[in-house]
Design an enzyme around this catalytic site. Structure first.
Site, PDB file in Angstrom:
ATOM      1  N   GLY A 258       0.845  -1.206   0.000  1.00  0.00           N
ATOM      2  CA  GLY A 258       0.000   0.000   0.000  1.00  0.00           C
ATOM      3  C   GLY A 258       0.868   1.240   0.000  1.00  0.00           C
TER       4      GLY A 258
ATOM      5  N   TYR B   3     -14.066  -5.076   9.705  1.00  0.00           N
ATOM      6  CA  TYR B   3     -12.836  -4.266   9.724  1.00  0.00           C
ATOM      7  C   TYR B   3     -12.251  -4.215  11.148  1.00  0.00           C
ATOM      8  CZ  TYR B   3      -9.599  -0.384   9.429  1.00  0.00           C
ATOM      9  OH  TYR B   3      -8.463   0.392   9.509  1.00  0.00           O
TER      10      TYR B   3
ATOM     11  N   SER C 226      -4.879  -0.355  13.908  1.00  0.00           N
ATOM     12  CA  SER C 226      -5.775   0.808  13.984  1.00  0.00           C
ATOM     13  C   SER C 226      -6.240   0.928  15.435  1.00  0.00           C
ATOM     14  CB  SER C 226      -6.995   0.554  13.085  1.00  0.00           C
ATOM     15  OG  SER C 226      -8.037   1.469  13.369  1.00  0.00           O
TER      16      SER C 226
ATOM     17  N   GLY D 131      -1.738   7.424   0.696  1.00  0.00           N
ATOM     18  CA  GLY D 131      -2.112   7.461   2.118  1.00  0.00           C
ATOM     19  C   GLY D 131      -0.940   7.276   3.069  1.00  0.00           C
ATOM     20  N   ILE D 132      -1.167   6.540   4.132  1.00  0.00           N
ATOM     21  CA  ILE D 132      -0.157   6.349   5.180  1.00  0.00           C
ATOM     22  C   ILE D 132       1.063   5.609   4.617  1.00  0.00           C
ATOM     23  CG2 ILE D 132       0.286   5.221   7.411  1.00  0.00           C
ATOM     24  CD1 ILE D 132      -2.746   5.649   8.054  1.00  0.00           C
TER      25      ILE D 132
HETATM   26  N1  LIG Z   1      -6.948   6.414   7.201  1.00  0.00           N
HETATM   27  C1  LIG Z   1      -7.383   6.023   8.395  1.00  0.00           C
HETATM   28  O1  LIG Z   1      -8.252   6.680   9.006  1.00  0.00           O
HETATM   29  C2  LIG Z   1      -6.807   4.792   9.039  1.00  0.00           C
HETATM   30  C3  LIG Z   1      -6.924   4.653  10.428  1.00  0.00           C
HETATM   31  C4  LIG Z   1      -6.394   3.526  11.046  1.00  0.00           C
HETATM   32  C5  LIG Z   1      -5.758   2.566  10.287  1.00  0.00           C
HETATM   33  N2  LIG Z   1      -5.653   2.706   8.935  1.00  0.00           N
HETATM   34  C6  LIG Z   1      -4.972   1.659   8.176  1.00  0.00           C
HETATM   35  O2  LIG Z   1      -3.888   2.233   7.479  1.00  0.00           O
HETATM   36  C7  LIG Z   1      -3.577   1.420   6.356  1.00  0.00           C
HETATM   37  C8  LIG Z   1      -3.396   2.312   5.132  1.00  0.00           C
HETATM   38  O3  LIG Z   1      -4.634   2.917   4.849  1.00  0.00           O
HETATM   39  P1  LIG Z   1      -4.774   4.392   4.235  1.00  0.00           P
HETATM   40  O4  LIG Z   1      -5.593   5.158   5.167  1.00  0.00           O
HETATM   41  O5  LIG Z   1      -3.453   4.910   3.844  1.00  0.00           O
HETATM   42  O6  LIG Z   1      -5.685   4.040   2.955  1.00  0.00           O
HETATM   43  P2  LIG Z   1      -5.602   4.476   1.437  1.00  0.00           P
HETATM   44  O7  LIG Z   1      -5.301   5.931   1.300  1.00  0.00           O
HETATM   45  O8  LIG Z   1      -6.868   3.953   0.847  1.00  0.00           O
HETATM   46  O9  LIG Z   1      -4.355   3.659   0.851  1.00  0.00           O
HETATM   47  C9  LIG Z   1      -4.408   2.265   0.701  1.00  0.00           C
HETATM   48  C10 LIG Z   1      -3.169   1.758  -0.003  1.00  0.00           C
HETATM   49  O10 LIG Z   1      -3.260   0.322  -0.076  1.00  0.00           O
HETATM   50  C11 LIG Z   1      -3.266  -0.092  -1.449  1.00  0.00           C
HETATM   51  N3  LIG Z   1      -4.168  -1.237  -1.584  1.00  0.00           N
HETATM   52  C12 LIG Z   1      -5.508  -1.260  -1.356  1.00  0.00           C
HETATM   53  N4  LIG Z   1      -6.006  -2.476  -1.662  1.00  0.00           N
HETATM   54  C13 LIG Z   1      -4.959  -3.234  -2.075  1.00  0.00           C
HETATM   55  C14 LIG Z   1      -4.832  -4.560  -2.572  1.00  0.00           C
HETATM   56  N5  LIG Z   1      -5.895  -5.351  -2.710  1.00  0.00           N
HETATM   57  N6  LIG Z   1      -3.605  -5.014  -2.914  1.00  0.00           N
HETATM   58  C15 LIG Z   1      -2.512  -4.202  -2.823  1.00  0.00           C
HETATM   59  N7  LIG Z   1      -2.580  -2.939  -2.377  1.00  0.00           N
HETATM   60  C16 LIG Z   1      -3.780  -2.446  -2.020  1.00  0.00           C
HETATM   61  C17 LIG Z   1      -3.739   1.150  -2.239  1.00  0.00           C
HETATM   62  O11 LIG Z   1      -3.298   1.164  -3.593  1.00  0.00           O
HETATM   63  P3  LIG Z   1      -4.178   0.496  -4.797  1.00  0.00           P
HETATM   64  O12 LIG Z   1      -5.586   1.005  -4.635  1.00  0.00           O
HETATM   65  O13 LIG Z   1      -3.510   0.925  -6.068  1.00  0.00           O
HETATM   66  O14 LIG Z   1      -4.070  -0.981  -4.606  1.00  0.00           O
HETATM   67  C18 LIG Z   1      -3.049   2.247  -1.439  1.00  0.00           C
HETATM   68  O15 LIG Z   1      -1.677   2.317  -1.797  1.00  0.00           O
HETATM   69  C19 LIG Z   1      -4.712   0.403   6.233  1.00  0.00           C
HETATM   70  O16 LIG Z   1      -4.278  -0.840   6.763  1.00  0.00           O
HETATM   71  C20 LIG Z   1      -5.809   0.994   7.094  1.00  0.00           C
HETATM   72  O17 LIG Z   1      -6.667   0.011   7.614  1.00  0.00           O
HETATM   73  C21 LIG Z   1      -6.155   3.813   8.289  1.00  0.00           C
END
Ligand SMILES: NC(=O)c1ccc[n+]([C@@H]2O[C@H](COP(=O)([O-])OP(=O)(O)OC[C@H]3O[C@@H](n4cnc5c(N)ncnc54)[C@H](OP(=O)(O)O)[C@@H]3O)[C@@H](O)[C@H]2O)c1
Length: 267
Positions: A17, A160, A147, A21-22
């Protein structure tokens, strides 16, 4: 290990990922600290844009590998590619993940099974593959992105929250197993953070995302990087998140579950 242009040793971090995002912010922090990178995500264009952005600023190599972690064979394909390219991984960051809001009886099963595959199974599989070489080298770091959802059940986002409880429990157990190995495991537990997550999960209208202010992904990544390098087991960015997570440890489960429901409901 390949050499830096100035002749010193380079180490490589793998970030799933890592295109947005993160994960992208973690990749940037790692690059600033001199790590070469392997970024994994589905969309090649976004991966290449991320790699270009990082290589334009830092003197590091960024490899990209387009893979869909919903597919069971993806972790093996990533591992084999790196093995064949002779790129040892010093840092594994299992960051890719997504959520889905709604009443469980009404949400789409396919998306939830895919979520379990990405958030749980792929994370476990990648750790299984990349850990033995780290143990052999007596050096390595694993950062699993959980998370604050990991600390209580989450009505209206049940799968989730449960997936993140797995990530937290798995990471803590592994960290204890590896205590004297030279390898550390950290669970990073962010609260709401400004990324594409809420849109993908269809929870932009939840109280959690619309009322309680969300964190900057760069700040979360910086915090997570430092915690990982310190070998911290459970890293919760932000004082508010720390207090809520700690309170959840002592409050009755029925109450924390009700509060989580209120947070997940739309305004
Ligand atoms: N944002 C929040 O509020 C929050 C809070 C707590 C925890 N988290 C956790 O932080 C982590 C990162 O999330 P984020 O907030 O940065 O989300 P995000 O902005 O949606 O980014 C997700 C990343 O994962 C990749 N991804 C998604 N599905 C995938 C798949 N099937 N195979 C390979 N890559 C995949 C996406 O790229 P592609 O779409 O090109 O695959 C993107 O690079 C996650 O584990 C999430 O649960 C987020």
């Amino acid at each position: 290990m390949r050499s830096r242009r100035n002749g010193t040793q380079r180490q490589t971090a793998l970030v799933t990922g890592g295109s947005g995002g993160i994960g992208l912010e973690l990749a940037k922090v790692l690059a600033r600290n001199g790590y070469d990178l392997v970024l994994v995500a589905r969309k090649r264009d976004a991966l290449e844009a991320a790699a270009g952005q990082i290589e334009g600023k830092q003197d590091v190599n960024v490899h990209v590998f387009a893979a869909d972690l919903r597919r069971r064979e993806a972790p093996e394909a990533i591992f084999d590619f790196l093995h064949n390219e002779n790129i040892p991984i010093e840092i594994l960051i299992n960051n890719a993940g997504f959520g889905l809001g709604g009443e469980f009886a009404e949400t789409e099963l396919t998306r939830e099974l895919e979520m379990i595959q990405v958030n749980i199974a792929a994370l476990t599989h990648l750790t299984k593959l990349f850990l033995p070489p780290m143990i052999k080298a007596k050096s390595g770091r694993v950062l699993n992105v959980a998370s604050t959802a990991a600390f209580q059940p989450g009505p209206l986002m049940a799968v989730y929250y449960a997936s993140k409880a797995y990530v937290l429990s798995f990471s803590e157990a592994l960290s204890e197993e590896l205590r004297h190995s030279g390898v550390t495991v950290t669970a990073l537990c962010p609260g709401p953070t400004r990324t594409d997550f809420a849109t993908t999960a269809e929870v932009t209208n939840s109280r959690l995302f619309s009322l309680f202010g969300s964190a900057d992904a760069g700040d979360v990544a910086e915090y997570g990087y430092r915690a990982m390098m310190d070998g911290t087991r459970v890293a919760i960015p932000g004082i508010k998140n720390k207090i809520v997570a700690q309170a959840n440890r002592f409050a009755p489960r029925a109450i924390t579950t009700k509060i989580a429901r209120i947070a997940q409901e739309s305004r």
